[in-house]
Write a protein that holds these residues in place. Structure first.
Motif, PDB file in Angstrom:
ATOM      1  N   LYS A   8       0.805  -1.219   0.000  1.00  0.00           N
ATOM      2  CA  LYS A   8       0.000   0.000   0.000  1.00  0.00           C
ATOM      3  C   LYS A   8       0.841   1.272   0.000  1.00  0.00           C
ATOM      4  CE  LYS A   8      -4.160  -1.999   1.945  1.00  0.00           C
ATOM      5  NZ  LYS A   8      -5.152  -1.948   3.001  1.00  0.00           N
ATOM      6  N   HIS A   9       1.947   1.307   0.753  1.00  0.00           N
ATOM      7  CA  HIS A   9       2.877   2.444   0.689  1.00  0.00           C
ATOM      8  C   HIS A   9       3.639   2.321  -0.619  1.00  0.00           C
ATOM      9  CE1 HIS A   9       5.947   5.366   2.038  1.00  0.00           C
ATOM     10  NE2 HIS A   9       6.805   4.548   1.451  1.00  0.00           N
ATOM     11  N   LYS A  10       3.626   3.364  -1.418  1.00  0.00           N
ATOM     12  CA  LYS A  10       4.296   3.340  -2.719  1.00  0.00           C
ATOM     13  C   LYS A  10       5.600   4.131  -2.625  1.00  0.00           C
ATOM     14  CE  LYS A  10       0.835   1.195  -4.591  1.00  0.00           C
ATOM     15  NZ  LYS A  10       0.840  -0.221  -4.425  1.00  0.00           N
ATOM     16  N   PRO A  11       6.752   3.440  -2.494  1.00  0.00           N
ATOM     17  CA  PRO A  11       8.032   4.147  -2.360  1.00  0.00           C
ATOM     18  C   PRO A  11       8.393   4.938  -3.611  1.00  0.00           C
ATOM     19  CG  PRO A  11       8.327   1.754  -2.175  1.00  0.00           C
ATOM     20  CD  PRO A  11       6.897   2.000  -2.470  1.00  0.00           C
ATOM     21  N   VAL A  12       8.926   6.133  -3.383  1.00  0.00           N
ATOM     22  CA  VAL A  12       9.409   6.969  -4.478  1.00  0.00           C
ATOM     23  C   VAL A  12      10.912   7.208  -4.317  1.00  0.00           C
ATOM     24  CG1 VAL A  12       9.228   9.233  -5.598  1.00  0.00           C
ATOM     25  CG2 VAL A  12       7.153   8.054  -4.824  1.00  0.00           C
ATOM     26  N   ILE A  13      11.335   7.580  -3.116  1.00  0.00           N
ATOM     27  CA  ILE A  13      12.748   7.766  -2.792  1.00  0.00           C
ATOM     28  C   ILE A  13      13.091   6.741  -1.718  1.00  0.00           C
ATOM     29  CG2 ILE A  13      14.499   9.365  -1.916  1.00  0.00           C
ATOM     30  CD1 ILE A  13      13.239  10.309  -4.542  1.00  0.00           C
ATOM     31  N   VAL A  14      14.158   5.955  -1.915  1.00  0.00           N
ATOM     32  CA  VAL A  14      14.459   4.871  -0.980  1.00  0.00           C
ATOM     33  C   VAL A  14      15.908   4.910  -0.498  1.00  0.00           C
ATOM     34  CG1 VAL A  14      12.727   3.340  -1.977  1.00  0.00           C
ATOM     35  CG2 VAL A  14      15.074   3.205  -2.784  1.00  0.00           C
ATOM     36  N   SER A  15      16.095   4.349   0.673  1.00  0.00           N
ATOM     37  CA  SER A  15      17.420   4.049   1.202  1.00  0.00           C
ATOM     38  C   SER A  15      17.391   2.569   1.558  1.00  0.00           C
ATOM     39  CB  SER A  15      17.726   4.903   2.427  1.00  0.00           C
ATOM     40  OG  SER A  15      18.958   4.503   2.990  1.00  0.00           O
ATOM     41  N   GLU A  16      17.893   1.757   0.638  1.00  0.00           N
ATOM     42  CA  GLU A  16      17.911   0.317   0.868  1.00  0.00           C
ATOM     43  C   GLU A  16      19.195  -0.063   1.602  1.00  0.00           C
ATOM     44  OE1 GLU A  16      17.218  -0.929  -3.182  1.00  0.00           O
ATOM     45  OE2 GLU A  16      15.058  -0.957  -2.846  1.00  0.00           O
ATOM     46  N   LEU A  36      10.553   7.276   1.253  1.00  0.00           N
ATOM     47  CA  LEU A  36       9.593   8.372   1.159  1.00  0.00           C
ATOM     48  C   LEU A  36       8.721   8.024  -0.032  1.00  0.00           C
ATOM     49  CD1 LEU A  36      11.996  11.434   1.538  1.00  0.00           C
ATOM     50  CD2 LEU A  36      10.705  10.256   3.335  1.00  0.00           C
ATOM     51  N   GLY A  37       7.412   8.117   0.146  1.00  0.00           N
ATOM     52  CA  GLY A  37       6.533   7.742  -0.958  1.00  0.00           C
ATOM     53  C   GLY A  37       5.106   8.155  -0.718  1.00  0.00           C
ATOM     54  N   LEU A  38       4.206   7.586  -1.500  1.00  0.00           N
ATOM     55  CA  LEU A  38       2.788   7.881  -1.379  1.00  0.00           C
ATOM     56  C   LEU A  38       2.222   7.083  -0.207  1.00  0.00           C
ATOM     57  CD1 LEU A  38       1.792   7.828  -5.146  1.00  0.00           C
ATOM     58  CD2 LEU A  38       2.553   9.758  -3.751  1.00  0.00           C
ATOM     59  N   ALA A  39       1.547   7.774   0.683  1.00  0.00           N
ATOM     60  CA  ALA A  39       1.078   7.174   1.930  1.00  0.00           C
ATOM     61  C   ALA A  39       0.037   6.096   1.689  1.00  0.00           C
ATOM     62  CB  ALA A  39       0.498   8.255   2.839  1.00  0.00           C
ATOM     63  N   GLN A  40       0.062   5.079   2.550  1.00  0.00           N
ATOM     64  CA  GLN A  40      -0.892   3.973   2.428  1.00  0.00           C
ATOM     65  C   GLN A  40      -2.310   4.389   2.773  1.00  0.00           C
ATOM     66  OE1 GLN A  40       0.788   0.977   4.969  1.00  0.00           O
ATOM     67  NE2 GLN A  40      -0.164   1.771   6.793  1.00  0.00           N
ATOM     68  N   TRP A  41      -2.480   5.477   3.506  1.00  0.00           N
ATOM     69  CA  TRP A  41      -3.808   5.915   3.918  1.00  0.00           C
ATOM     70  C   TRP A  41      -4.464   6.864   2.912  1.00  0.00           C
ATOM     71  CZ3 TRP A  41       0.566   7.369   6.789  1.00  0.00           C
ATOM     72  CH2 TRP A  41       0.989   8.675   6.607  1.00  0.00           C
ATOM     73  N   ASN A  42      -3.862   7.025   1.727  1.00  0.00           N
ATOM     74  CA  ASN A  42      -4.432   7.925   0.728  1.00  0.00           C
ATOM     75  C   ASN A  42      -5.837   7.486   0.323  1.00  0.00           C
ATOM     76  OD1 ASN A  42      -2.337   9.765   0.512  1.00  0.00           O
ATOM     77  ND2 ASN A  42      -1.257   8.549  -1.019  1.00  0.00           N
ATOM     78  N   ASP A  43      -6.707   8.453   0.222  1.00  0.00           N
ATOM     79  CA  ASP A  43      -8.062   8.233  -0.267  1.00  0.00           C
ATOM     80  C   ASP A  43      -8.199   8.908  -1.624  1.00  0.00           C
ATOM     81  OD1 ASP A  43      -8.991   6.870   2.016  1.00  0.00           O
ATOM     82  OD2 ASP A  43      -9.382   8.762   3.050  1.00  0.00           O
ATOM     83  N   ARG A  44      -9.238   8.529  -2.334  1.00  0.00           N
ATOM     84  CA  ARG A  44      -9.493   9.133  -3.642  1.00  0.00           C
ATOM     85  C   ARG A  44      -9.564  10.661  -3.502  1.00  0.00           C
ATOM     86  NH1 ARG A  44     -12.094   6.380  -8.070  1.00  0.00           N
ATOM     87  NH2 ARG A  44     -12.244   4.692  -6.576  1.00  0.00           N
TER      88      ARG A  44
END
Length: 159
Positions: A8-16, A36-44
């Motif tokens: 559900k969390h969509k990573p955009v910038i990562v530190s692996e 850092l990415g799009l939050a899992q709690w995003n609603d339409r």
């Protein structure tokens, strides 16, 4: 380790491979990455971005992985900095705090303030504050390295 991009969390910038630099847990940590990415709690129609700490048990991604809005991550950094600053002078108090004045600071944010104080509701505060201070001191090298890096980046950004 690769951070999953299909949850559900969509990573955009990562530190692996964060486990290699995770403080005293370096090379032995279950924290495998930060993103850092799009939050899992995003609603339409409502999109937030968040920071996520990715933990892996060795078999699956852990429920203890955490996702925080970016402003809370920065607020935690502010709290850490103020606590570190406080403890550099706390030795002046017998209990490492003044029981009559437990508020450390009020930091103005969003037209109000973040109150930073010693938690005297903790029934073990006298023991716990000493332990906290000792661990903070023991980890000073890790924290100071990161704070100096953060200060440099903030300065480069014009802050």
């Amino acid at each position: 380790m690769k951070i999953p991009a299909t949850l559900k969390h969509k990573p955009v910038i990562v530190s692996e491979n964060y486990e290699n630099i995770d403080g005293r847990s370096a090379y032995h940590s279950d924290t495998k990455g930060l993103s850092l990415g799009l939050a899992q709690w995003n609603d339409r129609g409502k999109v937030d971005i968040s920071a996520k700490v990715w933990r892996y048990t060795g078999e699956k991604w852990s429920r203890q992985s955490e996702e925080l809005p970016l402003h809370r991550v920065i607020d935690l950094a502010i709290l850490i900095c103020r606590a570190k600053q406080y403890f550099s002078e706390a030795y002046r108090f017998e209990k490492l705090y003044d029981p009559e004045h437990t508020t450390i600071d009020r930091i103005g944010l969003q037209g109000d303030a973040m109150t930073v104080s010693v938690c005297t509701d903790n029934p073990m505060i006298d023991e716990d504050i000493r332990l906290f201070s000792q661990v903070l001191s023991n980890n000073d090298e890790f924290l100071s390295e990161r704070l100096k890096t953060l200060a440099r980046i903030l300065k480069d950004m014009g802050y």
